[in-house]
Design an enzyme around this catalytic site. Structure first.
Site, PDB file in Angstrom:
ATOM      1  CG  ASP A 153       5.365  10.347 -26.259  1.00  0.00           C
ATOM      2  OD1 ASP A 153       5.164  11.300 -25.480  1.00  0.00           O
ATOM      3  OD2 ASP A 153       5.946   9.301 -25.952  1.00  0.00           O
ATOM      4  CD  GLU A 172     -17.468  -0.883   1.013  1.00  0.00           C
ATOM      5  OE1 GLU A 172     -18.300  -0.078   1.423  1.00  0.00           O
ATOM      6  OE2 GLU A 172     -17.636  -1.603   0.041  1.00  0.00           O
ATOM      7  NE  ARG A 225       5.451   5.689 -23.431  1.00  0.00           N
ATOM      8  CZ  ARG A 225       5.700   6.941 -23.791  1.00  0.00           C
ATOM      9  NH1 ARG A 225       5.736   7.906 -22.881  1.00  0.00           N
ATOM     10  NH2 ARG A 225       5.922   7.256 -25.052  1.00  0.00           N
ATOM     11  N   PRO A 265      -9.235   6.579  -5.807  1.00  0.00           N
ATOM     12  CG  PRO A 265     -11.350   5.619  -6.109  1.00  0.00           C
ATOM     13  CD  PRO A 265     -10.054   5.447  -5.368  1.00  0.00           C
TER      14      PRO A 265
HETATM   15  C1  9WO Z   1     -16.306   0.315  -3.013  1.00  0.00           C
HETATM   16  C2  9WO Z   1     -17.599   0.410  -2.575  1.00  0.00           C
HETATM   17  C3  9WO Z   1     -18.590  -0.535  -2.398  1.00  0.00           C
HETATM   18  C4  9WO Z   1     -19.826  -0.133  -1.932  1.00  0.00           C
HETATM   19  C5  9WO Z   1     -20.048   1.211  -1.656  1.00  0.00           C
HETATM   20  C6  9WO Z   1     -19.054   2.140  -1.841  1.00  0.00           C
HETATM   21  C7  9WO Z   1     -17.832   1.722  -2.293  1.00  0.00           C
HETATM   22  N1  9WO Z   1     -16.718   2.421  -2.562  1.00  0.00           N
HETATM   23  C8  9WO Z   1     -15.797   1.556  -2.966  1.00  0.00           C
HETATM   24  C9  9WO Z   1     -14.469   1.956  -3.324  1.00  0.00           C
HETATM   25  O1  9WO Z   1     -14.198   3.128  -3.490  1.00  0.00           O
HETATM   26  N2  9WO Z   1     -13.590   0.962  -3.442  1.00  0.00           N
HETATM   27  C10 9WO Z   1     -12.242   1.233  -3.794  1.00  0.00           C
HETATM   28  C11 9WO Z   1     -11.799   0.151  -4.723  1.00  0.00           C
HETATM   29  C12 9WO Z   1     -11.371   1.253  -2.583  1.00  0.00           C
HETATM   30  C13 9WO Z   1      -9.938   1.518  -2.956  1.00  0.00           C
HETATM   31  C14 9WO Z   1      -9.474   0.540  -4.036  1.00  0.00           C
HETATM   32  N3  9WO Z   1     -10.447   0.526  -5.089  1.00  0.00           N
HETATM   33  C15 9WO Z   1     -10.312   1.344  -6.145  1.00  0.00           C
HETATM   34  C16 9WO Z   1      -9.227   2.085  -6.515  1.00  0.00           C
HETATM   35  N4  9WO Z   1     -11.270   1.585  -7.024  1.00  0.00           N
HETATM   36  N5  9WO Z   1     -10.870   2.466  -7.907  1.00  0.00           N
HETATM   37  C17 9WO Z   1      -9.621   2.790  -7.632  1.00  0.00           C
HETATM   38  C18 9WO Z   1      -8.901   3.755  -8.384  1.00  0.00           C
HETATM   39  C19 9WO Z   1      -7.604   4.067  -8.074  1.00  0.00           C
HETATM   40  C20 9WO Z   1      -6.947   5.029  -8.811  1.00  0.00           C
HETATM   41  N6  9WO Z   1      -7.559   5.661  -9.828  1.00  0.00           N
HETATM   42  C21 9WO Z   1      -8.830   5.364 -10.137  1.00  0.00           C
HETATM   43  C22 9WO Z   1      -9.534   4.415  -9.434  1.00  0.00           C
END
Ligand code: 9WO
Length: 262
Positions: A183, A130, A168, A103
């Site tokens: 597209d 995490e 793609r 993220p």
């Molecule tokens: C989990 C968590 C649990 C308790 C308190 C805080 C917390 N933060 C996270 C967290 O950010 N977990 C992530 C889960 C760690 C990296 C992998 N995960 C992830 C990747 N979630 N969302 C993505 C992601 C990747 C790319 N684009 C959007 C979302």
């Protein structure tokens, strides 16, 4: 899921095979999506070689531990650096791009998909829990990509999104009637409406222009629709879209309150 083969993937420009290695603790997530439809066909045609690598296979201890408690306390677990470093060192070569799905990464968009489709080798790292030990981010990864501002349970679905968007674009992945340049976002605009048979459904008719057989008029109508739609829904895209002077004039007219006619 094909394991890492002995085949070396070369550069793409001469239409060699793009290689994508996906590193994950949950390889089962990828079984269905990579087999179906365009992705499955692109693999069968040899346009792309996708290997799903189980990070657990790169854990050192006989307990195959891949995560540990965070220094400083707090809940949750962190992915240990050693398995990720060992795995990536084994996979990477000259021209590999190591990408963490996270993220905190730069926001994924069509332009990045295009850029990645030119690479020879992508290594996609899927975090879990995490997240990964910061030293992975700092010293192993070339790039961090986010597909949007939300937290998931891991980077696997984002890795699939990136893979889908990239594959793609490989020449030959789509039927030739569906050129990716045409597209949504191909021209930097949203697409206009599509219709198929029947000509009338539930009393709703297909726009007459599309049945006219007048290809110039149809092309003009479609461009107008795409512009109108982009103006209404995603005006931000118009700032970077490549517009002809005529199209720019049309946008100015939209701003004055004009609606697209036929
Ligand atoms: C989990 C968590 C649990 C308790 C308190 C805080 C917390 N933060 C996270 C967290 O950010 N977990 C992530 C889960 C760690 C990296 C992998 N995960 C992830 C990747 N979630 N969302 C993505 C992601 C990747 C790319 N684009 C959007 C979302």
């Amino acid at each position: 899921m094909s394991r890492r083969g002995g085949s070396r993937s070369g550069r793409r420009r001469g239409y060699w095979t793009l290689r994508i290695d996906i590193v994950t603790l949950f390889p089962g997530i990828f079984v269905g999506p990579l087999q179906e439809s365009i992705l499955g066909r692109a693999r069968a045609k040899g346009l792309v070689e996708i290997n799903v690598v189980n990070l657990r296979d790169w854990a050192e201890s006989r307990h195959r531990v891949t995560d540990d408690y965070p220094f400083g306390g707090g809940g949750g677990m962190v992915l240990k650096p050693e398995p990720l470093f060992a795995c990536v060192e084994a996979l990477r070569g000259v021209g590999s791009r190591v990408i963490l799905l996270d993220p905190q990464g730069r926001r994924f968009r069509q332009e990045i998909a295009r850029e990645l489709s030119q690479a020879a080798h992508l290594i996609l790292l899927c975090g879990r829990y995490e997240g990964v030990d910061e030293r992975v981010r700092e010293h192993l990864v070339d790039d961090e990509i986010s597909i949007g501002d939300y937290v998931l349970t891991g980077g696997e679905l984002p890795a699939l999104v990136v893979t889908d968007a990239v594959v793609r674009l490989l020449p030959g992945a789509l039927g030739d009637q569906a050129a990716p340049a045409k597209d949504s976002f191909g021209a930097g605009l949203l697409e206009g409406p599509h219709y198929t048979r029947p000509e009338e459904f539930g009393g709703w008719r297909v726009p007459e222009v599309l049945l006219s057989g007048d290809h110039a008029r149809i092309a003009r109508w479609r461009r107008w629709q795409a512009l109108w739609r982009t103006w209404r829904r995603r005006p931000d895209l118009l700032e970077t879209a490549e517009l002809t002077p005529e199209e720019q004039k049309l946008i100015e007219e939209f701003k004055q309150g004009r609606k697209p006619d036929a």
